[in-house]
Write a protein that holds these residues in place. Structure first.
Motif, PDB file in Angstrom:
ATOM      1  N   ALA A   1       0.858  -1.190   0.000  1.00  0.00           N
ATOM      2  CA  ALA A   1       0.000   0.000   0.000  1.00  0.00           C
ATOM      3  C   ALA A   1       0.892   1.236   0.000  1.00  0.00           C
ATOM      4  O   ALA A   1       1.469   1.598   1.025  1.00  0.00           O
ATOM      5  N   GLN A   2       1.018   1.883  -1.155  1.00  0.00           N
ATOM      6  CA  GLN A   2       1.963   2.991  -1.291  1.00  0.00           C
ATOM      7  C   GLN A   2       1.306   4.302  -1.729  1.00  0.00           C
ATOM      8  O   GLN A   2       1.985   5.184  -2.256  1.00  0.00           O
ATOM      9  N   LEU A   3       0.024   4.438  -1.513  1.00  0.00           N
ATOM     10  CA  LEU A   3      -0.621   5.718  -1.816  1.00  0.00           C
ATOM     11  C   LEU A   3      -0.158   6.739  -0.775  1.00  0.00           C
ATOM     12  O   LEU A   3      -0.495   6.636   0.401  1.00  0.00           O
ATOM     13  N   ASN A   4       0.620   7.732  -1.220  1.00  0.00           N
ATOM     14  CA  ASN A   4       1.289   8.601  -0.265  1.00  0.00           C
ATOM     15  C   ASN A   4       1.670   9.918  -0.940  1.00  0.00           C
ATOM     16  O   ASN A   4       2.011   9.942  -2.120  1.00  0.00           O
ATOM     17  N   HIS A   5       1.557  10.999  -0.210  1.00  0.00           N
ATOM     18  CA  HIS A   5       1.953  12.316  -0.704  1.00  0.00           C
ATOM     19  C   HIS A   5       1.289  12.620  -2.054  1.00  0.00           C
ATOM     20  O   HIS A   5       1.956  12.848  -3.066  1.00  0.00           O
ATOM     21  N   VAL A   6      -0.031  12.636  -2.012  1.00  0.00           N
ATOM     22  CA  VAL A   6      -0.825  13.021  -3.181  1.00  0.00           C
ATOM     23  C   VAL A   6      -1.409  14.404  -2.923  1.00  0.00           C
ATOM     24  O   VAL A   6      -2.040  14.635  -1.888  1.00  0.00           O
ATOM     25  N   THR A   7      -1.192  15.324  -3.845  1.00  0.00           N
ATOM     26  CA  THR A   7      -1.700  16.685  -3.711  1.00  0.00           C
ATOM     27  C   THR A   7      -2.724  16.940  -4.814  1.00  0.00           C
ATOM     28  O   THR A   7      -2.401  16.847  -5.998  1.00  0.00           O
ATOM     29  N   ILE A   8      -3.948  17.250  -4.411  1.00  0.00           N
ATOM     30  CA  ILE A   8      -5.035  17.511  -5.355  1.00  0.00           C
ATOM     31  C   ILE A   8      -5.521  18.931  -5.092  1.00  0.00           C
ATOM     32  O   ILE A   8      -6.209  19.201  -4.098  1.00  0.00           O
ATOM     33  N   THR A   9      -5.158  19.871  -5.960  1.00  0.00           N
ATOM     34  CA  THR A   9      -5.446  21.280  -5.709  1.00  0.00           C
ATOM     35  C   THR A   9      -5.903  22.003  -6.970  1.00  0.00           C
ATOM     36  O   THR A   9      -5.468  21.698  -8.078  1.00  0.00           O
TER      37      THR A   9
ATOM     38  N   LEU B   1      -5.390   7.079   3.083  1.00  0.00           N
ATOM     39  CA  LEU B   1      -4.812   8.302   2.536  1.00  0.00           C
ATOM     40  C   LEU B   1      -3.738   8.802   3.497  1.00  0.00           C
ATOM     41  O   LEU B   1      -4.002   9.039   4.675  1.00  0.00           O
ATOM     42  N   LYS B   2      -2.523   8.985   2.995  1.00  0.00           N
ATOM     43  CA  LYS B   2      -1.398   9.323   3.862  1.00  0.00           C
ATOM     44  C   LYS B   2      -0.661  10.567   3.349  1.00  0.00           C
ATOM     45  O   LYS B   2      -0.328  10.652   2.169  1.00  0.00           O
ATOM     46  N   ASN B   3      -0.454  11.521   4.257  1.00  0.00           N
ATOM     47  CA  ASN B   3       0.387  12.694   3.979  1.00  0.00           C
ATOM     48  C   ASN B   3      -0.031  13.394   2.686  1.00  0.00           C
ATOM     49  O   ASN B   3       0.808  13.771   1.865  1.00  0.00           O
ATOM     50  N   SER B   4      -1.319  13.563   2.508  1.00  0.00           N
ATOM     51  CA  SER B   4      -1.855  14.106   1.257  1.00  0.00           C
ATOM     52  C   SER B   4      -2.676  15.360   1.515  1.00  0.00           C
ATOM     53  O   SER B   4      -3.096  15.632   2.652  1.00  0.00           O
ATOM     54  N   THR B   5      -2.904  16.121   0.461  1.00  0.00           N
ATOM     55  CA  THR B   5      -3.636  17.385   0.558  1.00  0.00           C
ATOM     56  C   THR B   5      -4.710  17.441  -0.508  1.00  0.00           C
ATOM     57  O   THR B   5      -4.436  17.186  -1.694  1.00  0.00           O
TER      58      THR B   5
ATOM     59  N   TYR C   1     -12.141   4.912   5.156  1.00  0.00           N
ATOM     60  CA  TYR C   1     -11.174   4.669   6.225  1.00  0.00           C
ATOM     61  C   TYR C   1     -10.160   3.602   5.827  1.00  0.00           C
ATOM     62  O   TYR C   1     -10.487   2.613   5.164  1.00  0.00           O
ATOM     63  N   GLY C   2      -8.920   3.816   6.232  1.00  0.00           N
ATOM     64  CA  GLY C   2      -7.885   2.799   6.146  1.00  0.00           C
ATOM     65  C   GLY C   2      -7.043   2.876   7.410  1.00  0.00           C
ATOM     66  O   GLY C   2      -6.784   3.981   7.925  1.00  0.00           O
ATOM     67  N   ASN C   3      -6.594   1.737   7.938  1.00  0.00           N
ATOM     68  CA  ASN C   3      -5.917   1.767   9.237  1.00  0.00           C
ATOM     69  C   ASN C   3      -4.521   2.373   9.176  1.00  0.00           C
ATOM     70  O   ASN C   3      -3.885   2.568  10.198  1.00  0.00           O
ATOM     71  N   GLY C   4      -4.058   2.694   7.960  1.00  0.00           N
ATOM     72  CA  GLY C   4      -2.765   3.356   7.847  1.00  0.00           C
ATOM     73  C   GLY C   4      -2.870   4.842   7.545  1.00  0.00           C
ATOM     74  O   GLY C   4      -1.854   5.512   7.348  1.00  0.00           O
ATOM     75  N   GLN C   5      -4.086   5.369   7.536  1.00  0.00           N
ATOM     76  CA  GLN C   5      -4.234   6.776   7.147  1.00  0.00           C
ATOM     77  C   GLN C   5      -3.611   7.687   8.201  1.00  0.00           C
ATOM     78  O   GLN C   5      -3.683   7.440   9.395  1.00  0.00           O
ATOM     79  N   ALA C   6      -2.984   8.760   7.709  1.00  0.00           N
ATOM     80  CA  ALA C   6      -2.325   9.685   8.631  1.00  0.00           C
ATOM     81  C   ALA C   6      -1.864  10.926   7.887  1.00  0.00           C
ATOM     82  O   ALA C   6      -1.503  10.863   6.709  1.00  0.00           O
ATOM     83  N   GLY C   7      -1.884  12.055   8.583  1.00  0.00           N
ATOM     84  CA  GLY C   7      -1.181  13.244   8.137  1.00  0.00           C
ATOM     85  C   GLY C   7      -1.738  13.952   6.928  1.00  0.00           C
ATOM     86  O   GLY C   7      -0.995  14.662   6.245  1.00  0.00           O
ATOM     87  N   SER C   8      -3.018  13.818   6.630  1.00  0.00           N
ATOM     88  CA  SER C   8      -3.576  14.459   5.438  1.00  0.00           C
ATOM     89  C   SER C   8      -4.413  15.681   5.798  1.00  0.00           C
ATOM     90  O   SER C   8      -4.951  15.793   6.906  1.00  0.00           O
ATOM     91  N   LEU C   9      -4.515  16.598   4.841  1.00  0.00           N
ATOM     92  CA  LEU C   9      -5.246  17.851   5.032  1.00  0.00           C
ATOM     93  C   LEU C   9      -6.302  17.996   3.955  1.00  0.00           C
ATOM     94  O   LEU C   9      -6.002  17.848   2.761  1.00  0.00           O
ATOM     95  N   ILE C  10      -7.529  18.294   4.376  1.00  0.00           N
ATOM     96  CA  ILE C  10      -8.610  18.624   3.446  1.00  0.00           C
ATOM     97  C   ILE C  10      -9.118  19.999   3.848  1.00  0.00           C
ATOM     98  O   ILE C  10      -9.635  20.181   4.950  1.00  0.00           O
ATOM     99  N   ALA C  11      -8.969  20.996   2.966  1.00  0.00           N
ATOM    100  CA  ALA C  11      -9.275  22.372   3.368  1.00  0.00           C
ATOM    101  C   ALA C  11      -9.607  23.247   2.165  1.00  0.00           C
ATOM    102  O   ALA C  11      -9.117  23.026   1.051  1.00  0.00           O
ATOM    103  N   ASN C  12     -10.468  24.238   2.415  1.00  0.00           N
ATOM    104  CA  ASN C  12     -10.700  25.330   1.467  1.00  0.00           C
ATOM    105  C   ASN C  12     -11.196  24.861   0.100  1.00  0.00           C
ATOM    106  O   ASN C  12     -10.835  25.432  -0.934  1.00  0.00           O
ATOM    107  N   ASN C  13     -12.025  23.832   0.090  1.00  0.00           N
ATOM    108  CA  ASN C  13     -12.680  23.416  -1.139  1.00  0.00           C
ATOM    109  C   ASN C  13     -14.059  24.063  -1.234  1.00  0.00           C
ATOM    110  O   ASN C  13     -14.729  24.275  -0.217  1.00  0.00           O
ATOM    111  N   ILE C  14     -14.482  24.378  -2.440  1.00  0.00           N
ATOM    112  CA  ILE C  14     -15.819  24.907  -2.681  1.00  0.00           C
ATOM    113  C   ILE C  14     -16.689  23.761  -3.180  1.00  0.00           C
ATOM    114  O   ILE C  14     -16.352  23.109  -4.177  1.00  0.00           O
ATOM    115  N   ILE C  15     -17.804  23.514  -2.476  1.00  0.00           N
ATOM    116  CA  ILE C  15     -18.690  22.410  -2.842  1.00  0.00           C
ATOM    117  C   ILE C  15     -20.107  22.932  -2.983  1.00  0.00           C
ATOM    118  O   ILE C  15     -20.621  23.631  -2.096  1.00  0.00           O
TER     119      ILE C  15
END
Length: 328
Positions: free
Chosen positions: A251-259, A284-288, A306-320
């Motif tokens: 499981a290597q999904l890591n440091h993904v930035t979606i902006t 989701l790990k260390n992602s924005t 949810y995933g038991n390895g999730q950590a360190g991600s930020l979800i902010a300032n999206n318009i929905i």
């Protein structure tokens, strides 16, 4: 060197006495060479094994009018780039029984191609330091044209970054009406997916699958009602993330930035649908995920399973914006 449909491989390959086949011309290409393809429709595979060097690339482009490479499903890939430091531009590529443009070399530029009628992938990238810029890709993954295949992982993509793909830029492309995915990174690393227009693909429009150090930014993603590319009656997800199983990868999904993306009228805007049950440490790990506009999704605008390895991600300032009774 010059190639013409009316040339001869006994010629010297000049503008006035061109070669006839890609094979003859490609065998002579060296650092700094340019291959000019005279206007016409060619039913021959273009395969470049030789390499240029930094500052002296091999260049391939049309001369005197449009060039179409159409294999008419008679062979495997229509264009194969195995060498490095190669710049290919402004060709129409079609009619492959597999991948239309297969690039395994390093330091490649693939630009302004029109790619279609491919059984699996349109443009497949598995080398390092590759730019795919300004291409138009549609009608790929024809193996699923009947839309009877609903199993993820078994269809192609318009533009696919596969295992080994590292240091990749996918920018300014238009991918639509593909019977699989639009733009996908699967086990890729250090990938930028930027400024693309992606719409009405059967599976997912943009998909980050078990990859790391990925930036998805400034893309316009949309789904049109009754486009004919709905899956089980639903439009595709705009931007999806997942962790499918690949032997030895984990499981290597890591440091993904979606902006700064706009996703409109798709089933889901941005959605991490989780990892394969056989994997450990998914999530989701260390992602924005920030500064996106997610508009009018038919289901969930933004969702993280949810995933038991999730950590360190930020979800902010999206318009929905969602219609009444739709999940945000």
């Amino acid at each position: 060197y010059y190639v013409s449909m009316t040339g001869s491989d006994a010629n010297p390959g000049t503008a006035s006495a061109p070669f006839k086949t890609f094979g003859k011309a490609a065998s002579l290409l060296r650092a700094g060479s340019t291959l000019y393809i005279l206007a016409g429709t060619y039913n021959e595979q273009l395969k470049i094994l030789n390499s240029g060097m930094n500052g002296d690339w091999i260049t391939v482009k049309p001369f005197g009018g449009p060039v179409v490479i159409d294999l008419k499903n008679a062979s495997n890939s229509a264009v194969i780039l195995q060498g490095s430091y190669i710049n290919v531009s402004n060709l129409e590529v079609m009619g492959s029984t597999d991948i239309c443009v297969r690039s395994t070399g390093n330091y490649l530029k693939i630009s302004s191609l029109v790619v279609h009628e491919c059984q699996t992938h349109g443009i497949f990238i598995s080398g390092q330091h590759v730019e795919a810029v300004g291409n138009t890709v549609y009608a790929t993954s024809l193996s699923n044209q009947a839309r009877t295949n609903t199993t993820p992982g078994s269809w192609g993509s318009a533009i696919k970054i596969g295992l080994g793909g590292n240091g990749i830029l996918v920018s300014g492309n238009r991918t639509y009406h593909n019977y699989g995915e639009g733009i996908t990174a699967t086990r890729g690393s250090n990938v930028i997916i930027r400024d693309n227009t992606v719409y009405d693909n059967y599976s997912v429009n943009i998909y980050v699958d078990n990859s790391f150090n990925i930036r998805v930014e400034r893309n316009f993603v949309t789904c049109h009602a009754n486009s004919g590319f709905e899956r089980n009656g639903n439009p595709a997800t705009g931007i999806a993330l997942g962790e499918e199983y690949y032997e030895g990868w984990g499981a290597q999904l890591n440091h993904v930035t979606i902006t700064n993306n706009i996703v409109a009228f798709c089933r889901r805007g941005v959605y991490y649908f989780g990892g394969d049950v056989s994997l450990t440490g998914t999530g989701l790990k260390n992602s924005t995920i920030a500064y996106n506009t997610l508009w009018g999704s038919t289901d969930t605008a933004l969702g993280i399973m949810y995933g038991n390895g999730q950590a360190g991600s930020l979800i902010a300032n999206n318009i929905i914006w969602q219609a009444d009774n739709k999940l945000a």
